[in-house]
Design a protein around this motif. Structure first.
Motif, PDB file in Angstrom:
ATOM      1  N   LEU A 147       0.843  -1.197   0.000  1.00  0.00           N
ATOM      2  CA  LEU A 147       0.000   0.000   0.000  1.00  0.00           C
ATOM      3  C   LEU A 147       0.878   1.246   0.000  1.00  0.00           C
ATOM      4  CD1 LEU A 147      -1.391  -2.159   2.369  1.00  0.00           C
ATOM      5  CD2 LEU A 147      -3.288  -0.651   1.737  1.00  0.00           C
ATOM      6  N   ILE A 148       0.457   2.219  -0.772  1.00  0.00           N
ATOM      7  CA  ILE A 148       1.115   3.527  -0.786  1.00  0.00           C
ATOM      8  C   ILE A 148       0.064   4.563  -0.448  1.00  0.00           C
ATOM      9  CG2 ILE A 148       2.370   5.217  -2.178  1.00  0.00           C
ATOM     10  CD1 ILE A 148       3.412   2.900  -3.885  1.00  0.00           C
ATOM     11  N   ASN A 149       0.247   5.235   0.682  1.00  0.00           N
ATOM     12  CA  ASN A 149      -0.736   6.192   1.207  1.00  0.00           C
ATOM     13  C   ASN A 149      -2.120   5.549   1.301  1.00  0.00           C
ATOM     14  OD1 ASN A 149       1.090   8.291   1.614  1.00  0.00           O
ATOM     15  ND2 ASN A 149       0.880   9.013  -0.501  1.00  0.00           N
ATOM     16  N   GLY A 150      -2.130   4.290   1.733  1.00  0.00           N
ATOM     17  CA  GLY A 150      -3.380   3.582   1.966  1.00  0.00           C
ATOM     18  C   GLY A 150      -3.999   2.959   0.740  1.00  0.00           C
ATOM     19  N   GLU A 151      -3.430   3.170  -0.431  1.00  0.00           N
ATOM     20  CA  GLU A 151      -4.000   2.665  -1.671  1.00  0.00           C
ATOM     21  C   GLU A 151      -3.300   1.377  -2.083  1.00  0.00           C
ATOM     22  OE1 GLU A 151      -4.778   4.118  -6.319  1.00  0.00           O
ATOM     23  OE2 GLU A 151      -4.101   5.549  -4.769  1.00  0.00           O
ATOM     24  N   ASN A 152      -4.091   0.366  -2.436  1.00  0.00           N
ATOM     25  CA  ASN A 152      -3.542  -0.919  -2.847  1.00  0.00           C
ATOM     26  C   ASN A 152      -2.651  -0.745  -4.069  1.00  0.00           C
ATOM     27  OD1 ASN A 152      -3.183  -3.541  -4.051  1.00  0.00           O
ATOM     28  ND2 ASN A 152      -4.915  -4.293  -2.869  1.00  0.00           N
ATOM     29  N   ALA A 153      -1.385  -1.225  -3.938  1.00  0.00           N
ATOM     30  CA  ALA A 153      -0.429  -1.052  -5.034  1.00  0.00           C
ATOM     31  C   ALA A 153       0.076  -2.384  -5.577  1.00  0.00           C
ATOM     32  CB  ALA A 153       0.749  -0.209  -4.555  1.00  0.00           C
ATOM     33  N   GLY A 154      -0.494  -3.502  -5.101  1.00  0.00           N
ATOM     34  CA  GLY A 154      -0.079  -4.801  -5.616  1.00  0.00           C
ATOM     35  C   GLY A 154      -0.235  -5.891  -4.571  1.00  0.00           C
ATOM     36  N   GLU A 155      -0.437  -7.127  -5.049  1.00  0.00           N
ATOM     37  CA  GLU A 155      -0.650  -8.260  -4.147  1.00  0.00           C
ATOM     38  C   GLU A 155       0.105  -9.481  -4.651  1.00  0.00           C
ATOM     39  OE1 GLU A 155      -4.852  -8.888  -4.122  1.00  0.00           O
ATOM     40  OE2 GLU A 155      -5.281  -7.154  -2.834  1.00  0.00           O
ATOM     41  N   VAL A 156       0.358 -10.414  -3.731  1.00  0.00           N
ATOM     42  CA  VAL A 156       0.956 -11.684  -4.101  1.00  0.00           C
ATOM     43  C   VAL A 156       0.467 -12.762  -3.139  1.00  0.00           C
ATOM     44  CG1 VAL A 156       3.050 -11.387  -2.689  1.00  0.00           C
ATOM     45  CG2 VAL A 156       3.096 -12.892  -4.690  1.00  0.00           C
ATOM     46  N   GLU A 157       0.123 -13.920  -3.687  1.00  0.00           N
ATOM     47  CA  GLU A 157      -0.198 -15.069  -2.841  1.00  0.00           C
ATOM     48  C   GLU A 157       1.111 -15.696  -2.369  1.00  0.00           C
ATOM     49  OE1 GLU A 157      -3.131 -16.109  -1.769  1.00  0.00           O
ATOM     50  OE2 GLU A 157      -4.168 -14.475  -2.852  1.00  0.00           O
ATOM     51  N   MET A 158       1.167 -16.062  -1.096  1.00  0.00           N
ATOM     52  CA  MET A 158       2.370 -16.640  -0.501  1.00  0.00           C
ATOM     53  C   MET A 158       1.996 -17.981   0.133  1.00  0.00           C
ATOM     54  SD  MET A 158       3.799 -13.028   1.086  1.00  0.00           S
ATOM     55  CE  MET A 158       5.239 -13.743   1.866  1.00  0.00           C
ATOM     56  N   PRO A 159       2.012 -19.043  -0.665  1.00  0.00           N
ATOM     57  CA  PRO A 159       1.563 -20.344  -0.160  1.00  0.00           C
ATOM     58  C   PRO A 159       2.521 -20.995   0.843  1.00  0.00           C
ATOM     59  CG  PRO A 159       2.363 -20.535  -2.420  1.00  0.00           C
ATOM     60  CD  PRO A 159       2.308 -19.080  -2.115  1.00  0.00           C
ATOM     61  N   ASN A 160       3.746 -20.460   0.940  1.00  0.00           N
ATOM     62  CA  ASN A 160       4.713 -20.988   1.905  1.00  0.00           C
ATOM     63  C   ASN A 160       5.465 -19.839   2.564  1.00  0.00           C
ATOM     64  OD1 ASN A 160       4.665 -24.030   1.414  1.00  0.00           O
ATOM     65  ND2 ASN A 160       5.014 -23.245  -0.658  1.00  0.00           N
ATOM     66  N   THR A 161       5.551 -19.882   3.886  1.00  0.00           N
ATOM     67  CA  THR A 161       6.414 -18.953   4.613  1.00  0.00           C
ATOM     68  C   THR A 161       7.223 -19.753   5.626  1.00  0.00           C
ATOM     69  OG1 THR A 161       4.734 -18.453   6.290  1.00  0.00           O
ATOM     70  CG2 THR A 161       4.816 -17.019   4.346  1.00  0.00           C
ATOM     71  N   LEU A 162       8.339 -19.198   6.048  1.00  0.00           N
ATOM     72  CA  LEU A 162       9.265 -19.917   6.922  1.00  0.00           C
ATOM     73  C   LEU A 162       8.670 -20.111   8.310  1.00  0.00           C
ATOM     74  CD1 LEU A 162      12.410 -17.974   5.754  1.00  0.00           C
ATOM     75  CD2 LEU A 162      11.929 -20.379   5.279  1.00  0.00           C
ATOM     76  N   PRO A 163       8.772 -21.321   8.863  1.00  0.00           N
ATOM     77  CA  PRO A 163       8.111 -21.590  10.140  1.00  0.00           C
ATOM     78  C   PRO A 163       8.907 -21.228  11.385  1.00  0.00           C
ATOM     79  CG  PRO A 163       8.996 -23.625   9.225  1.00  0.00           C
ATOM     80  CD  PRO A 163       9.242 -22.554   8.209  1.00  0.00           C
ATOM     81  N   PHE A 164      10.282 -21.289  11.312  1.00  0.00           N
ATOM     82  CA  PHE A 164      11.061 -21.195  12.542  1.00  0.00           C
ATOM     83  C   PHE A 164      12.149 -20.120  12.522  1.00  0.00           C
ATOM     84  CE2 PHE A 164      10.184 -25.958  12.343  1.00  0.00           C
ATOM     85  CZ  PHE A 164       9.020 -25.846  13.079  1.00  0.00           C
ATOM     86  N   LEU A 165      12.834 -19.985  11.397  1.00  0.00           N
ATOM     87  CA  LEU A 165      14.003 -19.115  11.371  1.00  0.00           C
ATOM     88  C   LEU A 165      14.100 -18.428  10.020  1.00  0.00           C
ATOM     89  CD1 LEU A 165      16.532 -18.360  13.135  1.00  0.00           C
ATOM     90  CD2 LEU A 165      17.768 -20.113  11.852  1.00  0.00           C
ATOM     91  N   ILE A 166      14.088 -17.102  10.036  1.00  0.00           N
ATOM     92  CA  ILE A 166      14.180 -16.352   8.784  1.00  0.00           C
ATOM     93  C   ILE A 166      15.548 -16.531   8.152  1.00  0.00           C
ATOM     94  CG2 ILE A 166      14.259 -14.008   7.818  1.00  0.00           C
ATOM     95  CD1 ILE A 166      11.434 -14.846   8.350  1.00  0.00           C
ATOM     96  N   SER A 167      16.594 -16.417   8.966  1.00  0.00           N
ATOM     97  CA  SER A 167      17.946 -16.427   8.429  1.00  0.00           C
ATOM     98  C   SER A 167      18.924 -16.451   9.580  1.00  0.00           C
ATOM     99  CB  SER A 167      18.170 -15.163   7.584  1.00  0.00           C
ATOM    100  OG  SER A 167      19.537 -14.998   7.264  1.00  0.00           O
ATOM    101  N   ILE A 168      20.213 -16.680   9.266  1.00  0.00           N
ATOM    102  CA  ILE A 168      21.239 -16.554  10.298  1.00  0.00           C
ATOM    103  C   ILE A 168      21.737 -15.116  10.394  1.00  0.00           C
ATOM    104  CG2 ILE A 168      21.963 -18.940  10.021  1.00  0.00           C
ATOM    105  CD1 ILE A 168      24.465 -17.919   8.561  1.00  0.00           C
ATOM    106  N   GLU A 169      21.108 -14.215   9.641  1.00  0.00           N
ATOM    107  CA  GLU A 169      21.443 -12.791   9.736  1.00  0.00           C
ATOM    108  C   GLU A 169      20.294 -12.030  10.373  1.00  0.00           C
ATOM    109  OE1 GLU A 169      22.909 -10.757   6.315  1.00  0.00           O
ATOM    110  OE2 GLU A 169      24.271 -12.394   5.811  1.00  0.00           O
ATOM    111  N   GLY A 170      20.602 -10.811  10.822  1.00  0.00           N
ATOM    112  CA  GLY A 170      19.622 -10.005  11.514  1.00  0.00           C
ATOM    113  C   GLY A 170      18.901  -9.019  10.614  1.00  0.00           C
TER     114      GLY A 170
END
Length: 706
Positions: free
Chosen positions: A646-669
């Motif tokens: 969203l940009i200033n509250g207006e929808n600017a694009g979407e994506v379906e995300m059928p998989n996301t990480l369950p435990f650890l994003i990365s070994i970096e911060g």
């Protein structure tokens, strides 16, 4: 004359990996320490890094000091055995030596601070300088990239090195030498203690290509034959008794002759990289030893060399080329790995070798790190101390444990542990001095019992007998199957005699419980990687549902726990001109993570699910001037959802995300206003940190309790 003390700790290196313990890997500098010192062939640690390091530095059992698992996991005051930090009543050797006029320096891996305290704002009392060290240079967490490490100097973060040929192991030794040079120049009369803890041999296995090429063709005979070769050399060296037998291949490890040519080619490259990595590490240790010799401090320096646990199973059966797949339980395949074979060990991979090679590292034992079988806990130990050791080059066979090292060192240095440190009464040391072994190779061991417990895996050694339970996660502990071994007659623990000696097994099971209660090891916990997503009640940052970061914040590991929940990222910005682009928020690296950035005036969101990319590029331009950009994630199912820009509250694009990480994003911060280390997105890789050239007011995370 003063006695200096140096602990050299390698990570995830198995019992047989050194030349002086039977390996074909070239480790001449470590071998020289063994030739002029003492080797132990019956030395044990805990099966995991943080617990071993806590025991090493305190001389106490790891549960007693609060390090039942990794320092990443603080289960709260109701589980005092697993707080992810060392209790103040268990002072470290640095705190003890400080009261005896030593200067104390730490270089390398720490991994003794809860993740939620690994922030640029502290608190710092569980960082090295809060635990008795005068100077520190290294990385706080369990692993880091060898080419682009996340580093801390004393109590503050430092920027990643820009040298094209940079390698962390070389940097650590440079800093260790620098600390000792400063000390010896200014306070030559004072003894020093240096804790030199390499990231090697832990994954990622990364080393310049010339070291990998040294081992081209060496491993074509395969892991079955290499294990046999190593055991034969171990017998010649006296590191294993002549009647020792190889354990059978661990479950799931295939016979080398049954593998396809592609599998063999890939697996060889993983092991060539590991071997080259170890030879490179040995060279750095050689540089450090040469420096001690050059300043005439080698003979009066006690060097203790060990590995923190056995070789790692975390490369799974085929190996991995990035860390997130293992830590999120995502399988790899030969087909996905083969295209990257020539990159293994370089800057575009973070590899770990297959389990077949891990069992080679642990020759002749079974299983790996994380288990209480000897593959996880039986490791090399070398003492080098020319002014004291007379039986140079001998092998000591007494059973000992990592809790015995610090009592030994204090004994040799003639230092008595204080009753209180910083006004806090100290618990007694649990270890016993090993100095008696220095002059009496045939002396009976002074340690008679040692319990082991790691993530539900139990074992106990008592007067030559070892009982082990094998636990399957999620099953009742009462259903665990126990085995029994006579280690005096069965070095590699091949022959289970539980049915022959049921009374002995019962005796050891009873003793295990007594020892576990004595050292505060209970309750039994069988959770492991899923705890990375657990938020401790003590975590004052990640337990909030609203977290606000401000520009100028240093890179840190206390990132919002966005796993399996809806959330919104809101960022008010000011772009005074159209060319003002760059990263707004980034967490992770090229292997897994997410980033929100502006490029060519478009707002772009990317989420890397271990190589699968979910991306939105805004349908409209980000306006010049003041605006508010947002990313919203709406959870629609278990670990899946829909992302919206969203940009200033207006929808600017979407994506379906059928998989996301369950435990650890990365070994970096996480970074605000730039991507400081390994970039998350290939779109801006090579653009330094791609810092946002406009102004960010703040970055606000709002987390939902789905």
């Amino acid at each position: 004359m003063k006695t200096n003390i140096v602990y050299i700790v390698l990570d995830d290196m198995g019992y047989s990996d050194l030349g002086c313990y039977g390996s074909e890997v070239m480790t001449p500098n470590i071998d020289k320490l063994a030739q002029n010192g003492l080797r132990y062939n019956n030395f044990h640690v805990t099966p995991l890094c943080s617990p071993t390091r806590a025991s090493l530095l305190t001389g106490r059992n790891h549960h007693s000091v609060g390090m039942g698992l990794l320092s990443n996991f603080d289960l709260g005051p109701d589980v005092p055995s697993t707080r992810g930090k060392i209790t103040p009543s268990a002072g470290t050797i640095a705190e003890i030596l400080k009261e005896n006029d030593f200067s104390n320096y730490a270089v390398g891996k720490w991994h003794l601070t809860p993740m939620y305290e690994e922030t640029p704002a502290g608190p710092f009392h569980n960082w090295p300088l809060g635990k008795g060290f005068d100077r520190y240079y290294g990385f706080l967490d369990g692993m880091t990239d060898q080419y682009v490490p996340t580093l801390v100097y004393d109590n503050h973060s430092v920027e990643p090195a820009k040298k094209a040929d940079y390698h962390l192991s070389e940097d650590l030794v440079d800093q260790g030498i620098n600390f000792i040079a400063d000390h010896s120049s200014i306070h030559p009369e004072k003894p020093f203690f240096l804790y030199l803890a390499f990231g090697a041999q832990h994954s990622p296995h990364q080393v310049p290509k010339r070291y990998i090429e040294q081992y081209k063709g060496v491993y074509s005979k395969g892991w079955d034959q290499i294990r046999e070769d190593r055991l034969a050399r171990q017998k010649e060296l006296g590191i294993a008794p002549l009647d020792a037998e190889l354990c059978e291949r661990n479950p799931g490890v295939k016979a080398w002759d049954s593998l396809s040519s592609d599998e063999k080619r890939l697996y060889e490259r993983f092991q060539e990289t590991y071997a080259g990595f170890l030879t490179h590490t040995d060279e750095q240790i050689g540089r450090f030893i040469s420096y001690l010799e050059a300043i005439d401090q080698l003979d009066n320096t006690l060097i203790v060399f060990l590995s923190d646990n056995g070789a790692s199973q975390e490369g799974e059966f085929d190996g991995i080329i990035e860390q997130s797949s293992y830590f999120n339980g995502i399988p790899t395949s030969i087909e996905s790995l083969l295209p990257h074979i020539d990159e293994i060990g370089g800057k575009n991979t973070q590899p770990n070798y297959p389990r077949g090679w891990a069992q080679v590292s642990n020759t002749p034992f079974k299983f790996y790190k994380q288990t209480t079988f000897d593959g996880g806990i039986h490791v090399p130990l070398i003492y080098h101390y020319p002014n004291r050791i007379k039986e140079k080059g001998t092998i000591k066979k007494q059973f000992h444990h990592v809790i015995d090292i610090t009592p030994t060192v204090l004994d040799l240095a003639e230092v008595t542990p204080p009753e209180t440190i910083k006004g806090i009464k100290q618990m007694p040391l649990h270890g016993v001095s090993m100095q008696y072994t220095f002059d009496h190779s045939d002396a009976d061991t002074k340690r008679h019992s040692q319990y082991f417990l790691m993530a539900g895996q139990r074992a106990i050694w008592h007067d030559g007998w070892k009982a082990i339970s094998f636990h399957t996660k999620g099953t009742p502990f009462e259903e665990d199957i126990w085995s029994l071994y006579n280690t005096n007659e069965d070095f590699a623990q091949n022959h289970d005699v539980a049915s022959t000696y049921p009374e002995k097994l019962h005796e050891l099971q009873k003793l295990w419980l007594e020892e576990a209660e004595k050292y505060n090891a209970l309750p039994l916990i069988d959770k492991t990687i899923e705890l990375f997503a657990y938020v401790s009640p003590e975590d004052k940052v990640r337990s909030r549902n609203e977290i606000t970061y401000y520009p100028g914040m240093s890179h840190n590991l206390a990132a919002p726990p966005i796993y399996n929940r809806s959330y919104t990222i809101t960022i008010p910005i000011d772009r005074p001109a159209d060319e003002k682009n760059g990263v707004l928020i980034a967490h992770g690296n090229q292997y897994s993570g997410y980033t929100l950035y502006i490029q060519n005036s478009r707002l772009i969101y990317e989420y890397n699910f271990v190589g699968t990319l979910y991306k939105i590029e805004s349908s409209m331009k980000v306006p010049v001037g003041v605006s508010t950009v947002q990313f919203e994630f709406l959870k629609t199912g278990l670990l899946q959802g829909k992302g919206t820009l969203l940009i200033n509250g207006e929808n600017a694009g979407e994506v379906e995300m059928p998989n996301t990480l369950p435990f650890l994003i990365s070994i970096e911060g996480i970074d605000v206003g730039r991507d400081a280390y390994i970039p998350v997105s290939k779109n801006y890789a090579g653009k330094d940190d791609f810092a946002f050239s406009g102004k960010i007011q703040k970055v606000e995370f709002i987390l939902q309790n789905d």
